[in-house]
Motif scaffolding. Structure first.
Motif, PDB file in Angstrom:
ATOM      1  N   GLY A  15      27.268  45.028  10.754  1.00 31.06           N
ATOM      2  CA  GLY A  15      27.277  44.135  11.911  1.00 31.06           C
ATOM      3  C   GLY A  15      26.135  43.123  11.870  1.00 31.06           C
ATOM      4  O   GLY A  15      26.336  41.926  12.095  1.00 31.06           O
ATOM      5  N   ARG A  19      26.536  39.061  11.421  1.00 34.52           N
ATOM      6  CA  ARG A  19      26.033  38.180  12.489  1.00 34.52           C
ATOM      7  C   ARG A  19      24.986  37.195  11.954  1.00 34.52           C
ATOM      8  O   ARG A  19      25.007  36.024  12.279  1.00 34.52           O
ATOM      9  CB  ARG A  19      25.420  39.014  13.623  1.00 34.52           C
ATOM     10  CG  ARG A  19      26.415  39.867  14.392  1.00 34.52           C
ATOM     11  CD  ARG A  19      27.089  39.094  15.515  1.00 34.52           C
ATOM     12  NE  ARG A  19      28.206  39.843  16.095  1.00 34.52           N
ATOM     13  CZ  ARG A  19      28.955  39.392  17.102  1.00 34.52           C
ATOM     14  NH1 ARG A  19      28.716  38.205  17.648  1.00 34.52           N
ATOM     15  NH2 ARG A  19      29.962  40.097  17.550  1.00 34.52           N
ATOM     16  N   ALA A 145      26.167  48.499  19.786  1.00 33.43           N
ATOM     17  CA  ALA A 145      27.399  49.170  19.357  1.00 33.43           C
ATOM     18  C   ALA A 145      27.871  48.498  18.074  1.00 33.43           C
ATOM     19  O   ALA A 145      28.108  47.287  18.047  1.00 33.43           O
ATOM     20  CB  ALA A 145      28.451  49.068  20.447  1.00 33.43           C
ATOM     21  N   GLY A 147      30.632  48.584  16.352  1.00 39.28           N
ATOM     22  CA  GLY A 147      31.964  47.979  16.347  1.00 39.28           C
ATOM     23  C   GLY A 147      31.943  46.574  16.949  1.00 39.28           C
ATOM     24  O   GLY A 147      32.540  45.634  16.423  1.00 39.28           O
ATOM     25  N   ARG A 148      31.252  46.464  18.064  1.00 37.66           N
ATOM     26  CA  ARG A 148      31.137  45.167  18.756  1.00 37.66           C
ATOM     27  C   ARG A 148      30.331  44.181  17.924  1.00 37.66           C
ATOM     28  O   ARG A 148      30.651  42.993  17.858  1.00 37.66           O
ATOM     29  CB  ARG A 148      30.444  45.418  20.087  1.00 37.66           C
ATOM     30  CG  ARG A 148      30.378  44.257  21.031  1.00 37.66           C
ATOM     31  CD  ARG A 148      30.090  44.849  22.381  1.00 37.66           C
ATOM     32  NE  ARG A 148      29.560  43.953  23.352  1.00 37.66           N
ATOM     33  CZ  ARG A 148      29.108  44.365  24.546  1.00 37.66           C
ATOM     34  NH1 ARG A 148      29.132  45.656  24.844  1.00 37.66           N
ATOM     35  NH2 ARG A 148      28.637  43.511  25.419  1.00 37.66           N
ATOM     36  N   ASP A 151      32.370  42.779  14.973  1.00 37.74           N
ATOM     37  CA  ASP A 151      33.553  41.980  15.307  1.00 37.74           C
ATOM     38  C   ASP A 151      33.101  40.606  15.800  1.00 37.74           C
ATOM     39  O   ASP A 151      32.732  40.434  16.957  1.00 37.74           O
ATOM     40  CB  ASP A 151      34.373  42.696  16.378  1.00 37.74           C
ATOM     41  CG  ASP A 151      35.656  41.930  16.690  1.00 37.74           C
ATOM     42  OD1 ASP A 151      35.814  40.776  16.212  1.00 37.74           O
ATOM     43  OD2 ASP A 151      36.504  42.484  17.414  1.00 37.74           O
ATOM     44  N   VAL A 154      33.945  38.934  19.160  1.00 34.06           N
ATOM     45  CA  VAL A 154      33.446  39.456  20.435  1.00 34.06           C
ATOM     46  C   VAL A 154      32.094  38.831  20.764  1.00 34.06           C
ATOM     47  O   VAL A 154      31.185  38.818  19.938  1.00 34.06           O
ATOM     48  CB  VAL A 154      33.298  40.995  20.361  1.00 34.06           C
ATOM     49  CG1 VAL A 154      32.707  41.543  21.652  1.00 34.06           C
ATOM     50  CG2 VAL A 154      34.642  41.642  20.067  1.00 34.06           C
ATOM     51  N   ASP A 155      31.971  38.309  21.982  1.00 33.71           N
ATOM     52  CA  ASP A 155      30.671  37.834  22.466  1.00 33.71           C
ATOM     53  C   ASP A 155      29.779  39.036  22.726  1.00 33.71           C
ATOM     54  O   ASP A 155      30.201  39.983  23.382  1.00 33.71           O
ATOM     55  CB  ASP A 155      30.843  37.069  23.791  1.00 33.71           C
ATOM     56  CG  ASP A 155      31.445  35.689  23.566  1.00 33.71           C
ATOM     57  OD1 ASP A 155      31.307  35.168  22.449  1.00 33.71           O
ATOM     58  OD2 ASP A 155      32.051  35.155  24.510  1.00 33.71           O
ATOM     59  N   LEU A 156      28.557  38.999  22.264  1.00 35.31           N
ATOM     60  CA  LEU A 156      27.669  40.146  22.455  1.00 35.31           C
ATOM     61  C   LEU A 156      27.197  40.261  23.904  1.00 35.31           C
ATOM     62  O   LEU A 156      27.450  41.232  24.583  1.00 35.31           O
ATOM     63  CB  LEU A 156      26.470  40.059  21.512  1.00 35.31           C
ATOM     64  CG  LEU A 156      26.753  40.414  20.046  1.00 35.31           C
ATOM     65  CD1 LEU A 156      25.477  40.283  19.229  1.00 35.31           C
ATOM     66  CD2 LEU A 156      27.288  41.845  19.927  1.00 35.31           C
ATOM     67  N   HIS A 215      33.800  50.830  26.434  1.00 34.96           N
ATOM     68  CA  HIS A 215      33.576  51.275  25.066  1.00 34.96           C
ATOM     69  C   HIS A 215      32.687  50.258  24.364  1.00 34.96           C
ATOM     70  O   HIS A 215      32.559  49.129  24.818  1.00 34.96           O
ATOM     71  CB  HIS A 215      34.900  51.466  24.316  1.00 34.96           C
ATOM     72  CG  HIS A 215      35.795  50.285  24.403  1.00 34.96           C
ATOM     73  ND1 HIS A 215      35.733  49.245  23.528  1.00 34.96           N
ATOM     74  CD2 HIS A 215      36.757  49.962  25.308  1.00 34.96           C
ATOM     75  CE1 HIS A 215      36.647  48.339  23.862  1.00 34.96           C
ATOM     76  NE2 HIS A 215      37.267  48.738  24.950  1.00 34.96           N
ATOM     77  N   ASP A 216      32.085  50.680  23.248  1.00 38.48           N
ATOM     78  CA  ASP A 216      31.162  49.805  22.513  1.00 38.48           C
ATOM     79  C   ASP A 216      30.151  49.168  23.463  1.00 38.48           C
ATOM     80  O   ASP A 216      29.937  47.955  23.445  1.00 38.48           O
ATOM     81  CB  ASP A 216      31.949  48.695  21.784  1.00 38.48           C
ATOM     82  CG  ASP A 216      32.587  49.203  20.502  1.00 38.48           C
ATOM     83  OD1 ASP A 216      32.271  50.336  20.094  1.00 38.48           O
ATOM     84  OD2 ASP A 216      33.395  48.458  19.913  1.00 38.48           O
TER      85      ASP A 216
ATOM     86  N   ARG B 222      27.535  47.004  29.704  1.00 38.21           N
ATOM     87  CA  ARG B 222      28.613  46.053  29.497  1.00 38.21           C
ATOM     88  C   ARG B 222      29.030  45.983  28.016  1.00 38.21           C
ATOM     89  O   ARG B 222      28.306  46.394  27.166  1.00 38.21           O
ATOM     90  CB  ARG B 222      28.239  44.671  30.016  1.00 38.21           C
ATOM     91  CG  ARG B 222      26.794  44.235  29.764  1.00 38.21           C
ATOM     92  CD  ARG B 222      26.668  42.766  29.861  1.00 38.21           C
ATOM     93  NE  ARG B 222      27.483  42.216  28.817  1.00 38.21           N
ATOM     94  CZ  ARG B 222      28.433  41.292  28.963  1.00 38.21           C
ATOM     95  NH1 ARG B 222      28.634  40.751  30.114  1.00 38.21           N
ATOM     96  NH2 ARG B 222      29.158  40.870  27.956  1.00 38.21           N
TER      97      ARG B 222
END
Lengths: 222, 222
Positions: A15, A19, A145, A147-148, A151, A154-156, A215-216, B222
């Motif tokens: 991740g 990023r 997280a 996974g987040r 990806d 996905v906005d952090l 989740h995440d 969140r």
């Protein structure tokens, strides 16, 4: 900056690598005990970024070689490998390098996840005890997280907490964190304050497990 | 509901009393070891609410009497008074009552604030060990900044985490928390998961101390 992610083939390493490669111009280097695995993963990340129109060079090396190419070294390895990993790379560290640890200790039982605090006081302190005196260490990226993080769609929109006993090193990593869109670095003081940050990770998992639709999870201070 | 705030003359007790009296129709009762102090504080809160056009009856009693008038009893006392307070009120508790503890253990040194974990495992567990078997206990409202809570002009917009070994009691307190505007209750599982929640409070103070413009911090998942 040249950022090496040791354990960059694992979840949190992946991740962070994606990023930084996607949001910044820093050079990203993947390190692993297995150089072939590091190269394979580096190529996977390149392919993922190319599919988003991002042409970036990502190299993969064994950990020692990765460290030689970098000035920020993120120890994205499990807590029980921290000491051994630092001992392996110690000779490859140079003046001006900064070590970063995102590791936290977690144990699970029937009730949920709990912070497994090492004798040293925290996993961050464990890393600080193992490192050469002249290389500063920053605790950061503990509560993300994976996974987040991995990806890119996905906005952090989450915070990450920094602890260090060296203000310059902390500032370097604060800027590095700020380069990731939607990630807000906050200063939590010295390494002596790391345990409470590391304890957040099992809590985030417990909250995700007990609340539908969550989740995440990440955290925002406000 | 009838909600007694034991230690309702202190910071967190004041904030919860004002918020429940202002945002909900629950009956709020202030308890203290000193009945006269409880009555005086109850009158102060009434005056504060009247200045906002809110006519509410708030009674003040000694702790034992406050418990007899309530079915939810919030132990808003320092952690080192939890056991003694529960022992004092044990005979006044009735079937159907629910105990709530927002207390956490904090110690300070030169580096910052740290979680002071009791031998029992958590302050919430300490309270659980002291209470009568037939009265359920819920850990909640641990990480609320008392200044922000007590200032009705401030939007809360924060989360609070619930732990309990009794699902019905947890649901009662979830609803009670939800009655406070801007406060989102989240389920963190059983009392065995309380330590990581309690450890958040010193972390919130460390973050506030080390980042300009941040104070009276809360948290959002969140």
């Amino acid at each position: 900056m040249q950022v090496a992610l040791l354990g960059g083939t694992g979840d949190i390493g992946e991740g962070l690598a994606l990023r930084w490669a996607y949001h910044t111009t820093h050079e990203v280097i993947i390190g692993s005990r297995d150089a072939e695995k590091a190269r394979r993963k580096a190529n996977e990340y390149k392919t993922e970024l190319e599919s988003r129109g991002e042409e970036t060079e990502i190299a993969g090396f064994d950990n020692k070689t990765a460290v030689k190419h970098a000035n920020v070294i993120v120890l994205a390895v499990p807590p029980y490998h921290i000491t051994e990993t630092i001992e392996t790379i110690a000779d490859s560290l140079a003046e001006g390098d900064v070590l970063v640890t995102p590791a936290t200790g977690i144990k699970r039982d029937d009730d949920g996840f709990h912070y497994h605090r090492p004798q040293a006081g925290s996993v961050t302190q464990l890393a600080a005890d193992a490192k050469p005196d002249e290389v500063p260490l920053v605790g950061a990226f503990h509560n993300l997280a994976s996974g987040r993080l991995a990806d890119l769609d996905v906005d952090l929109n989450v915070d990450t907490l920094l602890v260090a006993d060296d203000d310059d090193a902390k500032e370097t990593i604060r800027k590095l964190a700020q380069g990731i869109e939607g990630l807000r670095p906050l200063d939590a003081g010295s390494i002596a304050n790391a345990a409470e940050i590391e304890a957040l990770t099992p809590l985030l998992i417990n909250v995700a497990m007990n609340n539908q639709g969550m989740h995440d999870l990440g955290i925002r201070f406000r």
